[in-house]
Write an enzyme that holds these catalytic residues in place. Sequence first.
Site, PDB file in Angstrom:
ATOM      1  N   GLU A 400      11.269   9.449  10.665  1.00 31.33           N
ATOM      2  CA  GLU A 400      10.160   8.847  11.380  1.00 31.33           C
ATOM      3  C   GLU A 400      10.521   8.726  12.863  1.00 31.33           C
ATOM      4  O   GLU A 400      11.529   8.127  13.220  1.00 31.33           O
ATOM      5  CB  GLU A 400       9.911   7.469  10.755  1.00 31.33           C
ATOM      6  CG  GLU A 400       9.147   6.526  11.625  1.00 31.33           C
ATOM      7  CD  GLU A 400       9.300   5.071  11.173  1.00 31.33           C
ATOM      8  OE1 GLU A 400      10.077   4.793  10.239  1.00 31.33           O
ATOM      9  OE2 GLU A 400       8.646   4.230  11.781  1.00 31.33           O
ATOM     10  N   ASP A 473      12.617   3.676   8.668  1.00 32.28           N
ATOM     11  CA  ASP A 473      13.183   2.359   8.962  1.00 32.28           C
ATOM     12  C   ASP A 473      13.164   1.480   7.724  1.00 32.28           C
ATOM     13  O   ASP A 473      12.329   1.642   6.831  1.00 32.28           O
ATOM     14  CB  ASP A 473      12.360   1.662  10.061  1.00 32.28           C
ATOM     15  CG  ASP A 473      12.669   2.241  11.432  1.00 32.28           C
ATOM     16  OD1 ASP A 473      13.740   2.861  11.576  1.00 32.28           O
ATOM     17  OD2 ASP A 473      11.831   2.091  12.344  1.00 32.28           O
ATOM     18  N   ASP A 475      12.217  -1.455   7.568  1.00 24.08           N
ATOM     19  CA  ASP A 475      11.196  -2.513   7.635  1.00 24.08           C
ATOM     20  C   ASP A 475       9.882  -2.075   6.979  1.00 24.08           C
ATOM     21  O   ASP A 475       9.778  -0.977   6.438  1.00 24.08           O
ATOM     22  CB  ASP A 475      10.963  -2.914   9.093  1.00 24.08           C
ATOM     23  CG  ASP A 475      10.544  -1.712   9.937  1.00 24.08           C
ATOM     24  OD1 ASP A 475      10.157  -0.682   9.351  1.00 24.08           O
ATOM     25  OD2 ASP A 475      10.618  -1.824  11.172  1.00 24.08           O
TER      26      ASP A 475
END
Length: 611
Positions: A400, A473, A475
Amino acid sequence: MYIGGVGTAGLHHLVWEILDNAIDEAMNGFASNINVTLHADGSSITISDDGRGIPVDKHPTTKKSALEVIFTVLHAGGKFEHGSYKTAGGLHGVGASVVNALSTDLIASVKRDGVLWEMSFKRGKPTGPLKKAGPARGTGTTVYFHPDPTIFPKIEFDAATIRERLEVASYIHRGVKVTFENEAEKQKEVFEHKEGLLDYLKKIVAERSAKPVHDVPFVLERESGPRLDLVLQWTEATDEHIRSYVNGIPTASGGTHENGLRAGLGKAVRNYIDTHNLSPKGVTLSAEDIREGLTGVISLFIAEPQFQGQTKDRLNNPELTAMLDSAVRPALEHWLNHNRSVAESIVGRIILSARAREASRAAQAEVTRKTATTGRLNLPGKLSDCSNNGREDSELFVVEGDSAGGSAKQGRDRARQAILPLRGKVMNTEGMTLAKVLENKELADLVTALGCSMGKSFELARLRYGKVIILADADSDGHHIATLLLTFIYRHLPQLIANGRVYLAQPPLYRIDIGKESHWALDDAHRDRILKQHGNGRGSPEITRFKGLGEMMPKVLWETTLNPKTRRLLRVEITDQIVTDRVINELMGKDASARFRFIMERAEEAEELDV
Ligand code: 28F
């Protein structure tokens, strides 16, 4: 009797055998309630019905009750004795003796003539005579059993598997009220469906957020010969979704019955189109066009089902293809001819799908052309390829964002690891046609880098990497991107998952420095475990939360996430096709409220969610 091994399938087969006996009593018109309780230990079950109760009077010569015979004599009840499925002939108790023989404990209780009768067994042998245990109101049969751990290595019933089976049974056998109690979770659920498969269809269509093309579904109920129930409805969904059951057992891989259904259905529709001169100009209708968006459930009861395949989920009785074909074709054609406006909507839907297919074929040919030659020139410019591409030990990291891609590019093993950075958000492909999907540059680049093409022209042999690893990530934004990518792969490159090629990397979210040692934590829970384990007395730990992969030093990224020797990958596996399909549709489909519901329901689980 075939139990299906001593693994999870075999263990659950015990439940299905006793459940079938209760269902039989209901199908014969004597029971209307079935209760299943999964006890808190997770390894014992009680099943009951409110039918007539197994006869308890002693046979004049053998001096044994029918109950004792059913639970101690192999093949009592004789499933196939009359050459028909047991529900049709009212044959009872098959399998009960097998379940008994494979259980450390089994207690059968019967309520009849105002008396509660009880007989207990250990490993199939009576521990005493059939006894009066007290007075009773009503009638019925209850069976408690605990499987034998010396036979089944792992005795742990799966509540979700049992729940699904019971729910399906309540649709297949309409009007029966099935209650499932999961003691460990203190949960009780009631399944009862007056409209049977029609209710099931309604639920599937709603779950998949598929807009129906016509209001009233096609219904076929055949009582002569083997019992057959079928419901069909065309929808605006882009795929075909048919669930089939044989003797209440799901046949997820289809088989001869599904083939017959498809054949009969295709002929009926084509006949209708030809008879009414509705053939479109400039495009020929394929079998897939006819079934695009088709949603349906088929349930069949036959005497001797032969199941095939590794998971025994494909029906193999050859005679059923012709049987289904000749049952479905005339009935569906008749229905189309008597519901002309419905038929016209369906035909319109079919022609539209043929035209869309033509359009996307052109788009797909373009991608195939680009991927046909594996020369570097055709690869996307932002791909940092590895020198060993094409080898089993090569890996493509789909990353990403550009900055994360930069760290990964520097930190990687150049020989074996390729990096493809994706800029910005990947689009949500759920419910989208192939042509639309390929308009998205990020996804088209991914397909080009993989080299194996997609959809119908997919070729695993051309895959340019051994593993495809999604690196996002740690998150919630990262999880979202991973989910979007997985949705795309699941719908358009499912063979990659089936072949175990798709993985999720697990980058750390925290660095925890304690004294001179550094530890990496994947999430909050992991962080807390590390603090507990290493944190006592060695100075105050310093915790750094990474904002994203981009701010991680290449060397750290290598150590924690890329290096095959130290990293941990999650392999993406599909264990249950139907559940996965539903989850993806609920999460990714247009119906935002369904997505919200799903997230709220799983909020607790989500912390440790591994795919
Ligand atoms: C929880 C599992 O097994 N229910 C059953 C019956 C009812 C009859 C029956 C069963 C008699 C001689 C075969 C009663 N009255 N639930 C169950 N309910 N078996 S199993 O009969 C067995 C036959 O041999 C029953 C009159 N006829 C049948």
